[in-house]
Each structure stands twice: as C-alpha cells, then as structure tokens.
Design a protein around this motif. Structure first.
Motif, PDB file in Angstrom:
ATOM      1  N   LYS A 175       0.856  -1.189   0.000  1.00  0.00           N
ATOM      2  CA  LYS A 175       0.000   0.000   0.000  1.00  0.00           C
ATOM      3  C   LYS A 175       0.888   1.233   0.000  1.00  0.00           C
ATOM      4  N   LEU A 176       0.523   2.192  -0.835  1.00  0.00           N
ATOM      5  CA  LEU A 176       1.218   3.472  -0.882  1.00  0.00           C
ATOM      6  C   LEU A 176       0.463   4.430   0.028  1.00  0.00           C
ATOM      7  N   LEU A 177       1.051   4.779   1.158  1.00  0.00           N
ATOM      8  CA  LEU A 177       0.353   5.573   2.164  1.00  0.00           C
ATOM      9  C   LEU A 177       0.186   7.021   1.718  1.00  0.00           C
ATOM     10  N   GLY A 178      -1.049   7.503   1.794  1.00  0.00           N
ATOM     11  CA  GLY A 178      -1.320   8.908   1.513  1.00  0.00           C
ATOM     12  C   GLY A 178      -1.333   9.282   0.052  1.00  0.00           C
ATOM     13  N   CYS A 179      -1.400   8.299  -0.838  1.00  0.00           N
ATOM     14  CA  CYS A 179      -1.359   8.609  -2.268  1.00  0.00           C
ATOM     15  C   CYS A 179      -2.040   7.492  -3.051  1.00  0.00           C
TER      16      CYS A 179
ATOM     17  N   CYS B 168       7.362   7.555  -5.070  1.00  0.00           N
ATOM     18  CA  CYS B 168       6.658   8.810  -5.369  1.00  0.00           C
ATOM     19  C   CYS B 168       6.594   9.714  -4.136  1.00  0.00           C
ATOM     20  N   GLY B 169       7.623   9.662  -3.306  1.00  0.00           N
ATOM     21  CA  GLY B 169       7.675  10.512  -2.123  1.00  0.00           C
ATOM     22  C   GLY B 169       6.804  10.058  -0.973  1.00  0.00           C
ATOM     23  N   HIS B 170       6.269   8.832  -1.059  1.00  0.00           N
ATOM     24  CA  HIS B 170       5.383   8.323  -0.011  1.00  0.00           C
ATOM     25  C   HIS B 170       5.887   6.976   0.500  1.00  0.00           C
TER      26      HIS B 170
END
Length: 261
Positions: free
Chosen positions: A40-44, A97-99
């Motif tokens: 899971k990509l958190l916050g995105c 991607c910064g996350h």
C-alpha cells in the motif's frame, strides 16, 4: 442403529469434510501466494500499471513482477522467483513517489476492508544523538524502544552522518506513535519519514487533529486547531526537544524522505 444416531453421524461427517476442504483450500492458497506481497502506498493513490512500471525500475526484479489492485488502494504483488521476493522483503520499506510504500507477505489473515494497515515498516530518525552511541548494539537497543529494528542506515553505522541516526523499525499504527524517548536521561525526538497523516492530539495514524475522535472542540474557540498545512510547518532543530518536552505530538515528528546526496 437409530435414525437419530445416523443423522448425528452424517452431520459429523459433513462437518469434518467441510473442515478438511477448507484446510485444503487454505493450504493451496498459501502455496499459490507464496511469492506474493500485499502493498500500500500511504497517503497517495496510484494507477496499477504506473506502480508496476515504477517498481520494476526500482527493484530491478529479474523474474518480473505482476501488480493487481484490490480494495482500499491495496495491491497484490506477485514475483517471478523467490530470489527477488526475498530480496525486496529483506530490504525493508521503500519510498515511492515521495510516499511510504508498505509491504508484507500475503497471508489468509490479511483484511483489505481495513483502510489502514495495522503495522508498517518505516524509516525513523533520532536527531542529536551523540556520535559515541553510533554502534550497532547500542542503536538496536535505542531503536527497540520504538519497535523491532529491521535495518540501520549504512551512513549511521559508519558514523558519517552526525545530524541524526536513521533506522528502519516496525511501527504499530493501532497505537499512538512513539515520538520521544529517553537516552541516557536526555529527551530525544523521534521523526517519521514519509508518514502522510498523523494526529497531533492523540498521536494515532490515519486522521488529523481536526477529525480526532478524542478531541472535544469548542466551536467558539478554534485556537490550536490543526490542518494538513500544519504538517508543513518547519520547527527549528534546537526547539524540537523543548517542544516535545511539553507537547508529545507536533509537525516536527513528520519529515520528508531522506535523499542521498
């Protein structure tokens, strides 16, 4: 033999057959998912094809990978061979991607209906830690106050970075984040990299202070209310320990991912 005994015996056989079938199905699922992770990509939110292409470039998996999007922005990632699977799992978290990109081996107990994972593996920083403590056994002991230590940054182990110690630890997201610890009776702030949402009131991941269920807000008094913009507020390094001494949670606990120079 009475009809009642025959019926009981029949029901028992049906129950045992159902149990055996379920165990067989579970065993088959575990075998087919042996090289699968849940991520899971958190916050995105991200498109599954874009994510797959990004991970292929990032992980350089020789056997290839296949991403499938499932409920609540989770992904199942299947690997072509066990070497790639083990390597990615051992390397711990990745910043995509910064996350924060969380990964865990697939299991039957995983529930995609939960919008947030119960635990993650995350990079943390401990600023202003004495360089004399930059030894693996000591760092592991310090890090264990936050969670299980998975990895220590190479530059931290070599003591080539003195601003902060950087470690990978497991973080229990069902409990308030640990944001301060005592090291040799000195208060140290814990910073979390690429954690997108944190409540500066109760410390639990998944919501901001404005939406905290534990906060009773007086509509006529908005002083102290926080928004997502609060997360972007910079706090000077020397002030962090002073602020943390009286306020356990604040924007200083969330930092941008570290970029190697």
């Amino acid at each position: 033999m009475s009809i009642e005994r025959v019926m009981k015996k029949s029901r028992r056989r049906e129950k045992e057959s159902f149990k055996d079938a379920m165990m067989k199905e579970a065993g088959e699922a575990n075998r087919t998912k042996a090289l699968t992770m849940v991520a899971k990509l958190l916050g995105c939110r991200v498109n599954v094809i874009a994510l797959q292409n990004r991970l292929l470039a990032l992980w350089k998996s020789k056997g290839g990978i296949k991403c499938v999007d499932i409920e609540n922005d989770y992904f199942e990632i299947s690997f072509g061979n066990s070497t790639d699977f083990s390597k990615v799992l051992a390397e711990g978290p990745r910043i995509v991607c910064g996350h924060n990109f969380t990964i865990q081996p697939w299991s039957l107990s995983f529930d995609p209906s939960n919008p947030h994972p119960s635990s993650i593996v995350s990079w943390i920083r401990i600023p202003n830690l004495l360089s004399s403590l930059y030894h693996k056994p000591i760092l592991e002991q310090v890090g264990s106050m936050i969670g299980k230590v998975i990895k220590i940054d190479e530059r931290t182990l070599l003591a080539t970075r003195g601003c902060f110690a950087r470690l990978v630890v497991t973080v229990d997201l069902t409990k308030p984040l640990i944001t301060r610890i005592l090291v040799n009776e000195n208060l140290k702030v814990i910073e979390y990299e690429a954690l997108p949402i944190g409540c500066f009131y109760c410390g639990v991941y998944g919501h901001i202070k404005d939406n905290c269920p534990k906060l009773v807000v007086n509509p006529s008094n908005t002083e102290g209310a926080s928004t997502l913009e609060e997360k972007k507020t910079a706090v000077a390094e020397p002030l962090k320990e002073k602020r943390a001494a009286v306020e356990p949670y604040g924007p200083w606990i969330l930092v941008e991912p570290w970029k190697r120079q």
